[in-house]
Scaffold this motif. Structure first.
Motif, PDB file in Angstrom:
ATOM      1  N   ASP A   4      52.357 -39.823   5.875  1.00  0.00           N
ATOM      2  CA  ASP A   4      53.436 -40.078   6.828  1.00  0.00           C
ATOM      3  C   ASP A   4      54.289 -41.289   6.441  1.00  0.00           C
ATOM      4  OD1 ASP A   4      51.508 -41.950   7.284  1.00  0.00           O
ATOM      5  OD2 ASP A   4      51.587 -41.817   9.471  1.00  0.00           O
ATOM      6  N   ASP A   5      53.942 -41.995   5.370  1.00  0.00           N
ATOM      7  CA  ASP A   5      54.794 -43.081   4.879  1.00  0.00           C
ATOM      8  C   ASP A   5      56.088 -42.493   4.327  1.00  0.00           C
ATOM      9  OD1 ASP A   5      52.665 -44.676   5.488  1.00  0.00           O
ATOM     10  OD2 ASP A   5      52.019 -44.958   3.404  1.00  0.00           O
ATOM     11  N   LYS A   6      57.192 -43.185   4.527  1.00  0.00           N
ATOM     12  CA  LYS A   6      58.465 -42.678   4.042  1.00  0.00           C
ATOM     13  C   LYS A   6      59.436 -43.821   3.783  1.00  0.00           C
ATOM     14  CE  LYS A   6      59.916 -41.742   8.807  1.00  0.00           C
ATOM     15  NZ  LYS A   6      60.356 -40.702   9.749  1.00  0.00           N
ATOM     16  N   ALA A   7      60.483 -43.493   3.070  1.00  0.00           N
ATOM     17  CA  ALA A   7      61.571 -44.442   2.816  1.00  0.00           C
ATOM     18  C   ALA A   7      62.857 -43.852   3.382  1.00  0.00           C
ATOM     19  CB  ALA A   7      61.722 -44.701   1.322  1.00  0.00           C
ATOM     20  N   VAL A   8      63.698 -44.717   3.927  1.00  0.00           N
ATOM     21  CA  VAL A   8      64.951 -44.269   4.546  1.00  0.00           C
ATOM     22  C   VAL A   8      66.101 -45.122   4.006  1.00  0.00           C
ATOM     23  CG1 VAL A   8      66.222 -43.989   6.710  1.00  0.00           C
ATOM     24  CG2 VAL A   8      63.749 -43.556   6.645  1.00  0.00           C
ATOM     25  N   LEU A   9      67.174 -44.464   3.604  1.00  0.00           N
ATOM     26  CA  LEU A   9      68.373 -45.173   3.178  1.00  0.00           C
ATOM     27  C   LEU A   9      69.124 -45.644   4.424  1.00  0.00           C
ATOM     28  CD1 LEU A   9      70.356 -46.047   0.961  1.00  0.00           C
ATOM     29  CD2 LEU A   9      71.425 -43.794   1.147  1.00  0.00           C
ATOM     30  N   VAL A  10      69.107 -46.951   4.656  1.00  0.00           N
ATOM     31  CA  VAL A  10      69.714 -47.498   5.881  1.00  0.00           C
ATOM     32  C   VAL A  10      71.207 -47.736   5.688  1.00  0.00           C
ATOM     33  CG1 VAL A  10      69.612 -49.357   7.578  1.00  0.00           C
ATOM     34  CG2 VAL A  10      67.511 -48.550   6.497  1.00  0.00           C
ATOM     35  N   PHE A  11      71.577 -48.500   4.650  1.00  0.00           N
ATOM     36  CA  PHE A  11      72.978 -48.766   4.360  1.00  0.00           C
ATOM     37  C   PHE A  11      73.248 -48.481   2.892  1.00  0.00           C
ATOM     38  CE2 PHE A  11      72.322 -52.301   7.620  1.00  0.00           C
ATOM     39  CZ  PHE A  11      72.726 -51.495   8.678  1.00  0.00           C
ATOM     40  N   GLN A  12      74.478 -48.106   2.597  1.00  0.00           N
ATOM     41  CA  GLN A  12      74.861 -47.862   1.205  1.00  0.00           C
ATOM     42  C   GLN A  12      76.140 -48.634   0.883  1.00  0.00           C
ATOM     43  OE1 GLN A  12      75.821 -43.798   0.014  1.00  0.00           O
ATOM     44  NE2 GLN A  12      74.737 -44.101  -1.904  1.00  0.00           N
ATOM     45  N   LYS A  13      76.175 -49.216  -0.327  1.00  0.00           N
ATOM     46  CA  LYS A  13      77.349 -49.928  -0.845  1.00  0.00           C
ATOM     47  C   LYS A  13      77.789 -51.065   0.063  1.00  0.00           C
ATOM     48  CE  LYS A  13      78.862 -45.878  -3.413  1.00  0.00           C
ATOM     49  NZ  LYS A  13      79.899 -44.850  -3.625  1.00  0.00           N
ATOM     50  N   VAL A  14      76.808 -51.898   0.427  1.00  0.00           N
ATOM     51  CA  VAL A  14      77.080 -53.101   1.209  1.00  0.00           C
ATOM     52  C   VAL A  14      77.390 -54.243   0.238  1.00  0.00           C
ATOM     53  CG1 VAL A  14      76.010 -54.832   2.695  1.00  0.00           C
ATOM     54  CG2 VAL A  14      75.693 -52.402   3.183  1.00  0.00           C
ATOM     55  N   LYS A  15      78.386 -55.065   0.554  1.00  0.00           N
ATOM     56  CA  LYS A  15      78.778 -56.164  -0.328  1.00  0.00           C
ATOM     57  C   LYS A  15      77.836 -57.341  -0.164  1.00  0.00           C
ATOM     58  CE  LYS A  15      82.670 -59.168  -1.510  1.00  0.00           C
ATOM     59  NZ  LYS A  15      82.645 -58.837  -2.933  1.00  0.00           N
ATOM     60  N   THR A  16      77.328 -57.852  -1.290  1.00  0.00           N
ATOM     61  CA  THR A  16      76.469 -59.031  -1.245  1.00  0.00           C
ATOM     62  C   THR A  16      77.322 -60.299  -1.274  1.00  0.00           C
ATOM     63  OG1 THR A  16      76.244 -59.147  -3.637  1.00  0.00           O
ATOM     64  CG2 THR A  16      74.653 -57.803  -2.463  1.00  0.00           C
ATOM     65  N   LEU A  17      76.786 -61.365  -0.685  1.00  0.00           N
ATOM     66  CA  LEU A  17      77.496 -62.637  -0.603  1.00  0.00           C
ATOM     67  C   LEU A  17      76.729 -63.774  -1.262  1.00  0.00           C
ATOM     68  CD1 LEU A  17      78.654 -62.305   3.107  1.00  0.00           C
ATOM     69  CD2 LEU A  17      80.032 -61.893   1.070  1.00  0.00           C
ATOM     70  N   GLY A  18      75.540 -63.478  -1.793  1.00  0.00           N
ATOM     71  CA  GLY A  18      74.775 -64.500  -2.490  1.00  0.00           C
ATOM     72  C   GLY A  18      73.747 -65.175  -1.605  1.00  0.00           C
ATOM     73  N   LEU A  19      73.054 -66.141  -2.188  1.00  0.00           N
ATOM     74  CA  LEU A  19      72.047 -66.905  -1.464  1.00  0.00           C
ATOM     75  C   LEU A  19      72.704 -68.092  -0.774  1.00  0.00           C
ATOM     76  CD1 LEU A  19      69.179 -66.911  -4.106  1.00  0.00           C
ATOM     77  CD2 LEU A  19      69.156 -65.701  -1.923  1.00  0.00           C
ATOM     78  N   VAL A  20      72.489 -68.203   0.509  1.00  0.00           N
ATOM     79  CA  VAL A  20      73.023 -69.312   1.297  1.00  0.00           C
ATOM     80  C   VAL A  20      71.858 -69.928   2.061  1.00  0.00           C
ATOM     81  CG1 VAL A  20      74.628 -70.024   3.105  1.00  0.00           C
ATOM     82  CG2 VAL A  20      75.266 -68.187   1.524  1.00  0.00           C
ATOM     83  N   GLY A  21      71.514 -71.175   1.717  1.00  0.00           N
ATOM     84  CA  GLY A  21      70.386 -71.817   2.386  1.00  0.00           C
ATOM     85  C   GLY A  21      69.073 -71.085   2.180  1.00  0.00           C
ATOM     86  N   GLY A  22      68.932 -70.437   1.016  1.00  0.00           N
ATOM     87  CA  GLY A  22      67.706 -69.702   0.726  1.00  0.00           C
ATOM     88  C   GLY A  22      67.656 -68.311   1.323  1.00  0.00           C
ATOM     89  N   GLN A  23      68.682 -67.929   2.067  1.00  0.00           N
ATOM     90  CA  GLN A  23      68.735 -66.608   2.682  1.00  0.00           C
ATOM     91  C   GLN A  23      69.684 -65.699   1.901  1.00  0.00           C
ATOM     92  OE1 GLN A  23      67.123 -65.439   5.750  1.00  0.00           O
ATOM     93  NE2 GLN A  23      65.876 -67.187   5.170  1.00  0.00           N
ATOM     94  N   PHE A  24      69.282 -64.445   1.713  1.00  0.00           N
ATOM     95  CA  PHE A  24      70.118 -63.478   1.011  1.00  0.00           C
ATOM     96  C   PHE A  24      71.097 -62.877   2.007  1.00  0.00           C
ATOM     97  CE2 PHE A  24      70.960 -59.209  -0.763  1.00  0.00           C
ATOM     98  CZ  PHE A  24      71.489 -59.598  -1.981  1.00  0.00           C
ATOM     99  N   MET A  25      72.413 -63.090   1.767  1.00  0.00           N
ATOM    100  CA  MET A  25      73.434 -62.719   2.734  1.00  0.00           C
ATOM    101  C   MET A  25      74.209 -61.488   2.269  1.00  0.00           C
ATOM    102  SD  MET A  25      73.125 -65.263   4.957  1.00  0.00           S
ATOM    103  CE  MET A  25      74.649 -65.411   5.878  1.00  0.00           C
ATOM    104  N   VAL A  26      74.563 -60.644   3.243  1.00  0.00           N
ATOM    105  CA  VAL A  26      75.416 -59.491   2.972  1.00  0.00           C
ATOM    106  C   VAL A  26      76.501 -59.421   4.041  1.00  0.00           C
ATOM    107  CG1 VAL A  26      73.610 -58.173   1.820  1.00  0.00           C
ATOM    108  CG2 VAL A  26      73.915 -57.946   4.288  1.00  0.00           C
ATOM    109  N   ALA A  27      77.545 -58.639   3.754  1.00  0.00           N
ATOM    110  CA  ALA A  27      78.651 -58.476   4.697  1.00  0.00           C
ATOM    111  C   ALA A  27      78.425 -57.207   5.506  1.00  0.00           C
ATOM    112  CB  ALA A  27      79.978 -58.408   3.946  1.00  0.00           C
ATOM    113  N   LEU A  28      78.223 -57.357   6.814  1.00  0.00           N
ATOM    114  CA  LEU A  28      77.960 -56.219   7.694  1.00  0.00           C
ATOM    115  C   LEU A  28      78.924 -56.232   8.879  1.00  0.00           C
ATOM    116  CD1 LEU A  28      74.049 -56.395   7.944  1.00  0.00           C
ATOM    117  CD2 LEU A  28      75.405 -54.995   6.370  1.00  0.00           C
ATOM    118  N   THR A  29      79.137 -55.063   9.464  1.00  0.00           N
ATOM    119  CA  THR A  29      79.827 -54.999  10.747  1.00  0.00           C
ATOM    120  C   THR A  29      78.806 -55.295  11.843  1.00  0.00           C
ATOM    121  OG1 THR A  29      79.366 -52.649  11.065  1.00  0.00           O
ATOM    122  CG2 THR A  29      81.374 -53.233   9.833  1.00  0.00           C
TER     123      THR A  29
END
Length: 243
Positions: A152-177
């Motif tokens: 019953d384990d599975k993988a799901v594609l949640v978002f596709q082609k999201v723009k990355t913004l780099g590491l900020v304060g040790g956190q990996f940031m992306v641009a989302l609505t």
């Protein structure tokens, strides 16, 4: 036929004037000055702070029908404009801006895109450093409620082609609505969910929303597609001398 002295003097004067004009035109046509090209590709809103590293000096005609910035002080200390510039491209005034657009946040290589919001996502720290600051990534959720490998384990594609913004304060940031932020947090709250990401590219097709993938496929067609069809190999026992 005898030429009058006055006529000879006039011809001589006109000759001198013609030669002077010709020499002036030649000099004007061959005058040059220093201009600059970009030393490497630069993303929009990149700060130009080093003439030796960011620019290459070239020679161009002084009399020309194209625009160029010839004073390096008018380049260093400014930003690339809203369009990416490429190595070897002549630096022109319309490609430069004195300051960033008012009120917009800039990340390591670009501005935060309009109508998106910078948000940290949880992906393994050992892969977050692989992404460049302007990559497009796909975010996948892995669901394993009991912590043990099971069908019953599975993988799901949640978002596709999201723009990355780099590491900020040790956190990996992306641009989302905001809708994507809400959806991400909804998945993040489900039991046994972890995330990972992969680099995508604009040329790749867009997949179906929330597409599921089997982690432990069992049907032969899926196994062949993922792991490859087995290559037939003759049985050594059947190749012994016959007869």
């Amino acid at each position: 036929m005898r030429i009058a002295p006055g006529t000879r003097a006039l011809v001589a004067i006109l000759g001198v004037i013609f030669l002077a004009v010709f020499a002036w035109m030649y000099i004007q046509a061959n005058q040059t000055e220093v201009a600059y090209t970009y030393a490497q590709n630069m993303a929009p809103y990149t700060f130009i702070d080093n003439a030796q590293e960011d620019l290459i000096a070239i020679t161009i005609p002084k009399n020309r029908d194209f625009e160029a910035v010839t004073n390096v002080q008018n380049i260093v200390g400014k930003y690339v404009g809203a369009q990416e510039v490429y190595a070897g491209t002549l630096v022109q005034a319309p490609n430069l801006i004195a300051e960033l657009p008012s009120g917009q946040r800039i990340f390591p290589r670009d501005l935060l895109p309009i109508d998106t919001y910078a948000y940290p996502i949880n992906i393994p720290t050992n892969i977050s450093g692989v992404f460049q600051d302007d990559d497009l990534i796909d975010l996948l959720a892995f669901i394993d409620e009991d912590g043990e490998p099971s069908p019953d384990d599975k993988a799901v594609l949640v978002f596709q082609k999201v723009k990355t913004l780099g590491l900020v304060g040790g956190q990996f940031m992306v641009a989302l609505t905001y809708e994507q932020i809400a959806a991400y947090e909804g998945w993040n709250r489900l039991p046994g969910v972890t995330f990972t990401a992969a680099i995508n590219q604009p040329a790749n097709p867009n997949l179906q929303t929330l597409r599921e993938f089997e982690i432990y496929p069992t049907d032969q067609e899926s196994l062949d597609e993922i792991f490859g069809v087995m290559t037939p190999v003759p049985n050594p026992l059947s190749t012994n001398n016959e007869g």
